[in-house]
Each structure stands twice: as C-alpha cells, then as structure tokens.
Design an enzyme around this catalytic site. Sequence first.
Site, PDB file in Angstrom:
ATOM      1  N   LEU C  72      52.913  36.510  39.210  1.00  0.00           N
ATOM      2  CA  LEU C  72      54.252  36.417  38.608  1.00  0.00           C
ATOM      3  C   LEU C  72      54.186  36.534  37.089  1.00  0.00           C
ATOM      4  O   LEU C  72      55.207  36.577  36.425  1.00  0.00           O
ATOM      5  CB  LEU C  72      54.949  35.120  39.037  1.00  0.00           C
ATOM      6  CG  LEU C  72      55.197  35.011  40.557  1.00  0.00           C
ATOM      7  CD1 LEU C  72      56.012  33.765  40.871  1.00  0.00           C
ATOM      8  CD2 LEU C  72      55.877  36.247  41.122  1.00  0.00           C
ATOM      9  N   ASP C 314      49.512  41.096  47.120  1.00  0.00           N
ATOM     10  CA  ASP C 314      48.824  41.230  45.832  1.00  0.00           C
ATOM     11  C   ASP C 314      49.773  41.884  44.818  1.00  0.00           C
ATOM     12  O   ASP C 314      49.380  42.765  44.052  1.00  0.00           O
ATOM     13  CB  ASP C 314      47.515  42.020  45.956  1.00  0.00           C
ATOM     14  CG  ASP C 314      46.644  41.902  44.696  1.00  0.00           C
ATOM     15  OD1 ASP C 314      47.011  41.128  43.773  1.00  0.00           O
ATOM     16  OD2 ASP C 314      45.609  42.582  44.638  1.00  0.00           O
ATOM     17  N   HIS C 318      52.939  45.757  36.443  1.00  0.00           N
ATOM     18  CA  HIS C 318      52.516  46.202  35.116  1.00  0.00           C
ATOM     19  C   HIS C 318      53.631  47.073  34.554  1.00  0.00           C
ATOM     20  O   HIS C 318      54.236  47.863  35.289  1.00  0.00           O
ATOM     21  CB  HIS C 318      51.224  47.016  35.181  1.00  0.00           C
ATOM     22  CG  HIS C 318      50.025  46.220  35.568  1.00  0.00           C
ATOM     23  ND1 HIS C 318      49.475  45.250  34.748  1.00  0.00           N
ATOM     24  CD2 HIS C 318      49.277  46.232  36.699  1.00  0.00           C
ATOM     25  CE1 HIS C 318      48.431  44.716  35.360  1.00  0.00           C
ATOM     26  NE2 HIS C 318      48.286  45.281  36.541  1.00  0.00           N
TER      27      HIS C 318
END
Lengths: 187, 309, 434
Positions: C72, C314, C318
């Site tokens: 997070l 997962d 980005h």
Amino acid sequence: MNEKKTNTSSDKSILVMDAAAIRRALRRIAHEIIERNPDLSQIVLAGIPSRGNEIGRRIAETISAIERVSVPVGTIDVAMHRDDVGTRTELPVVRASTLPLPLETRTVVIIDDVLFTGRTVRAAMDAITSFGRPARIQLAVLIDRGHRELPIRADYVGKNLPTAPDEKVRLRLGKEESDEGVWLVKE
Amino acid sequence: MTTRWNRKDLLGLRELSVDEINLVLDTADAFKQVGTREIKKVPALRGKTLVNFFVEPSTRTRTSFELAAFRLSADVINISAATSSLSKGETLKDTAKILEANHVDIIVLRHNSAGAPQFLAERLRSSVINAGDGAHEHPTQGLLDTYTIREKKKRIEGLHVAIIGDILFSRVARSNIFALTKLGARVTLVGPSTLVPRDFEKLGVTISYDIDKVLPTADVVNLLRIQHERQRKEYFPGVGEYIRLFGLTKERAKLLKPDCLIMHPGPINRGVEIDSELADGNQSVILDQVTNGLAVRMAVLYLCGGIAA
Amino acid sequence: MRYPNYAMSAIVIHNGRIIDPANGRDEIGDLVIVDGKIADQSAIRNQKSAIEEIDATELIVAPGLIDMHVHLREPGFGHKETIASGARAAATGGFTTVVCMPNTLPVADNPSTITWIKDRARDSARVNVLPAGAISKNLEGLELAPIASIVQSGVIAITDDGKCVQNHELMRRAVEYARMVGVPVLDHCQDYNLVGHGVVNEGEWSTLLGLSGWPAAGEEAMVMRNILLAELCDHHIHCQHISAAGSIRLIREARGRGVKISGEVCPHHVALTDAAIQNFDTNCKMNPPLRTQRDIDAIIEGIADGTLTILCSDHAPHAAFEKEVEFDQAPFGIVGLETELGLFIDILVHKRKAISINRLIEMFTLEPARLLKIEVGTLSIGANADITLIDPDLEWTVDASSFESLSRNTPFGGWKLKGRAARTIVGGETVWQL
C-alpha cells in the site's frame, strides 16, 4: 519523374515509335555523337538505370560498328543525388555508379530514355561531378517530351514528342523487336 | 524503383526478414562505391539532423556513424552520457523528447540497457538506430560482419561460421547469429560453458567447447573481445586458461582452411583472443570490417531516415 | 463511527448462492446482517424499522475475500499508492481484508510505524488493513527487528518481502522467535548470489534479449531453506509468490511429511509466460519473474492438488514515470487488486478447470485466515459482516484507466475476463458495488 512502366495493354495508348523507329533514332544519335566528338577515345556513355544503360549499350554498339572504336558504357545512379529529400514518401533504390576514371579529359554523355522535368539529369550531373571534373558533359535522350522545370536541354534527341502534362510516355525495350516500342498513354 | 523498406527504426536483426537484410546489404554496396569517389559525399540526407546519443562510451561505432552521416550530407551532433542531462538525473524519455523537440530526425543510440532503443522508438517520431544496447543487439555490427562475409565469400548460405568467445554478454554475437542463421549459414558458438549457455541452442546454432574440432571446417571465425577487465571472476578463471582453451594462437591457426576469414569486431586484445600476427595476417579482414561498417551504416541511415517524416 | 449506536440496522441479501467454506456451506438462500454482524433469520422476525434488501440472484455470496500480499506504499511512497487508494482498489477487486507489506519508508519494523499505518487505515481505509512487520531491521537482513514489540503493536505476520534474509542463521532465529510470539513467517524466496542482477526468467527469452537471467533455482534454493528451517524450528513459514515448478515439488514433498510450509500464487504467474517481456514491457517485469509454460502448468497442478493454498496479488503499484524507463532500471511489480479475482476465476475455474469456485473462495478466505489466525473469512453467525458478492460468469474488459489504484502498471489492460466481484461489504456497509 518519367513514367517508365512497361505495360502497354492500355486501350488509350498510342504507338508513337515502333522497334524500327527506335533503331533509326539511336543510329542517328550515334552518328551525331561521332560528328560532334572528333576524339572518340575520350567519350564515356553514362546510362541512368535502368533503361539508360540499355540505350547506352545500343548506341555504343552502333558507334563501334561505324568507327571501330570501343566506347565505355558506365552507370550513373541518381537515387542518392535526388532533390526530393524531406518530401518523398517512397525511397528510391540506390545502386552503385561505375565510371571509368579519371574523368578530367573525358566527355561524359548522359544517356536516359525520356527527358521530362530535367531533375533526373540535374541529379546525374551532380553524381558525375562527385567522381571528378569531366572536360564536358552532354545529354542524349530517346524521347524529349517537354515540360522542363530546370534550364536543361538535350544535345541528342531521338524524337521530340509534344505531350500534355497528364499524359505518360511508356517505353519498352526487349529482346524481341516485336515487343519494343514507345507509346503515349492518356490516363 | 522504390524500396520495400517500411521501418523508421533499426532496433535489431531478429525482427528483420531475409529480404530486408539483403536490401540493406545491396544498398550498402551502392554506398560503398561512394567512398571511392573524389567527392565522398552525396546529398541523400541533406537537411536531416542526426544525433549520436552514446550513453555508453564508444569511439569506433560513434565515429563510423558520424562519418556515414557526413557522407550522406546530414548534420551531426554527438551527445555522451557525461554531456547529457542524464547525468543530472533526467530520464531517457525526457532527454529523447528534448531531442525530438529540437527536430532531430535520426537518433543513433548506444545504451547499456537492453531494449533502450525500442523504448525510444515507441515514443518518438524520429528514427532510432540501435548502436548497441546492453547484451541485446548491435544490428549494424551484425550487418557489417555479414556484408564482409558476403563480399569475400560471395555467399552466406551453406557457410560455416564460428563465433568464439564471450557469447553470453555479447550483443555482437546475438546480431550475428540472427543475421547469419536467417541467411542460411551454419553457426557454431565456441567458448567457456559459463559464457556460452545452452539456451543459445534454441536460436538454431551449435555449441562447442572444443575449438580445435571446430576450426578445420570453419569458413569464417569471428573472435569476440574477451572483456577481462570487467568480467566477473566466476565466469572463467583467468586469461591464461582462456588462451589455452580458446585463444586463436598461431599454432591453432594452422587448423584453419587457407581461405578461412578471420574477423574481430574490435577493439582487439592482442595475444588474448587472437595472436597479434594473425590479426594483421592475410586471412584477417578486420580492416575490411571497418570500411564496410561505414557503407552499411550509410545504408541503414538512408533506409531509415530517407523518408519524409 | 462505522456502527451507529441506535436500534438494529438490518440487511438481507436475498436468493444468492451462499458459499462459506469455513462452515462447509453451499446453498441458495438469504443472508441476514444485523448491526454489522452476520445474524440468524430469527433476528429480524420482529424487525420494525426498514430492512435493506439486496438481491443476489445469480450471484455468489462469499465471505469477504482476503488478499494477504499487497503493497500500500504508505508511509513514504504516496505517489504510488496510499492506504486509502489501495483500500479502494481492494474494495473494487472484491477484497474486504488486505495484508500490507512492510517495505515502506520508514520500514514497518518498529511500533510507531505500525501504529501510524493502523491509525491511517482506521481513518482512511474502507476495508480492513492488517500490517505485516519486518523480519530484520530496515529489511537489511543483518539483525532481527523488534518482532515481539511489533506483534504487540498489531502486525499479524513478519516478512522482509521484496528482500530475502540471506543469512540462514538469522532466518532460523527469526522463525524461532516468531514461534514464541505466535505469528507466521512469510518469505520472499530469492537467493541473492544465484539471482545476481537478474531481471527476467533465465531461459530462452533472457538469452534472446540479452537481459540478466533470474534462474528458477534462485527461488527453489530458498524454498528448500525454508522447508529445512520450518522443520528445525517446528514453526510455519509461508513462501510468497511461488513462480517455479521446482518450488512446488519441494513444498508438495514437505507438506506430505507434515512440515509447516505453504505457498501462495499471484495471478500473473499463471496468466503470462516470460515471452511477454519480448518487447521490453516493464509492466511484465516482476519479482519473481514471469516464467515458462511448464512452470504455469506446475503451479496450476499445485493449486489443484492443494500444495499451494493461497491466492494473492502482490499488488505493487508504481507511478508511470518510474516504470517508463529502461527495462533493467525499472522497478519490479504490477498492480493486482482490481484484476486478480477476475484473472483467477477466468484461468483457474473457467479455462483450466483446476479448482471449483468453492475452493477458489476457500483459498481467498479460510486458508489465509487460518494461516494468519485472523477472525475474518467466514459467514458464521456473529462474525463481522465482511461479504463479497461474486458474479462468476460476468464477462468484462480490464480498463486500467478506470482503476481506483493511484497506479496503472498492469500488463492486463484490455484483457477480457470472465468473473468478477459485484459488491463488497465491510462490517455490513457496502463499500463498493458494480
């Protein structure tokens, strides 16, 4: 640019030169070259690919038959000397140019099939001068169809053919004389 | 006649067809002849601007591209990593966008990251020419090597080409493998097992760890530079052992066919991958490679950059 | 306050297929929620005030799904994701509980950072956010983090995810210590020496593209290490994002002997092979990397036979500017919360028919709840009403531009999937619906 398609099947095409007429025209050009150039040993014929090479070869053969001298025939590729960089949408194929060197004492006769805007001949002169500084450059064409865009004129002309800008000149040179000819095509 | 070339970029040889490779080689033939003229310059790219953008240093390749551009009448500027804003933390994308905003037509990129040229090509209207990206490809080297072989041997198909040395980290090896196998050559990779992993077999080549068995049937040996100055020690024990196993010594060269070509992309480590005398001997075509590199790069610049954007 | 202090608020979810693996339940029926808890039908028999009715015809009514592996990014990387935006992404994906990894800035290796995350989650997240804490200080793999203290602060597992403790002795002590404080150890399995600078699976594509290879053995060696330490310490080690066939073989063998070892799977490791990197798309760069069809088949076999028990994303957001760089310089990872349920239903249930939808729900609920010892993932009477309504046959197209996540780094844009969440309910409140 000159229209050089070999297709002659169009209904609207008019035969303007047959094989015999082409042969006579090239023989006359050969005679004129001989008359205008007393020292034939200094003559180089430079054909513009691909039909200029074939026409050059025929003229050289004729000169050789008349005068018993061998006239070298070179190739002068104009693709890399064209003036349409930056505007062209298709890329011309480039080929190697071959000329006997040095050029300094020689007369180079550019050989092309159809003289139209004059831009190809300008590119050819540029190409030739990148090899050296010939004594003089002359121009021989089978057809002069007019519509020049540059101050260029031919020294030897097989046939003057008045055309409209939207007409095309089609030329076919083959192994069989029956296939050969020059046609005027209205699109 | 117009060409069948539809690419604005040259990123690698893996994606080129046989016809495209042959077109570059034929075009290079035409441009090689320009180098013999009194005035070695044609206006084919007059008014075009080319940037040599070398993030990873190189003198040989940069000079060759620079000369090629000059001979085509393009304007050239050189940018290295040190002189670019990359050293100030600017991203590759931003640097490239700046170049394009300056109306650069062709970007020749050397970069240590595989895929960097493709990254630029996908984002820019300018032509992008890969001048070597990481261990990925060095397409103009692959083309000039292929051109040189074709020039000397008059064919590629059926020839046996041995590529010897550090294959794993070599972009030259990859580009050569792609071009030569497409054109029908038989390629054998030779080198230490650590630097010639078995995965290369999937590219349609043979792997050998015994140079003495390969040399007698080779039509061409292409020796790659052993980068012992930066090679990690775990890949091979040392230069001495390398020479003993894989160096082209004078003794080994006796195994070669008399007409076998010896090639090297340079810079040469004399006495390591090749004996110094052999590098200058009559089987060596190392200097032809340099000359041909210029013609091949002219051809590539003409084909990729010659069309109006 | 989420649960107002006035007389009964009641919700009835009508006519759905209720699948509750914790109670072995699979039937069409009505589910009653009273005051944010699962309740019995009798609880609303004399209900005076209005009852909210939700029609779940053709839908599955499942316990709220758990994703026990998400990043997070807060604190420290709010430009990639915040706890609030990550929680919205979770809700959109059908998740009511997420476990967030400790590789933040500062690292979640100390009570004050853990407390900050929990406070932030309480104030801004619409789903349950459970922090995982670090194994080693600053994820450096050199010395133990204050594991007992961070467990007291509320972490439910420890992991150095993104990094991997290389020192086997330190890992051994961490596992022993975790056993004392009662939390499982989650491990990102990567042997640094074997992997080196690897950025993609070592194989045909790494060879072709000249990219540094990340060999499967780099994962398998650490899975083996973890099996040995789980045996030695008699404590649970959970291997994160399993990507390689060999890892599954090792886990299968160890579980057969009763070793406390488990493994989880991310959707990209069953959806894509390493061929996806051929155009240097950095949205196909993840750690561990995409592998081969053989590995995908082994993972699916491992899911089918129960060797691999947990599904997760997962989720690794980005920013575009970070991903839009040279391949070897780009950060690893992709966003996953909003695509994982669709991908897993589509691939595991519909296409490969490896497991039933019931088992899939179990792998998203009961299995992680049991591993982490958390009281979610069930529709038992009295449990918090965390519920996910799922339409297993809904066909939809992934549109990254509409993601709730702050980041868009996905290779799945434009993919057509079958199956997705229709509504997400946390503590009786609908936090997202289609």
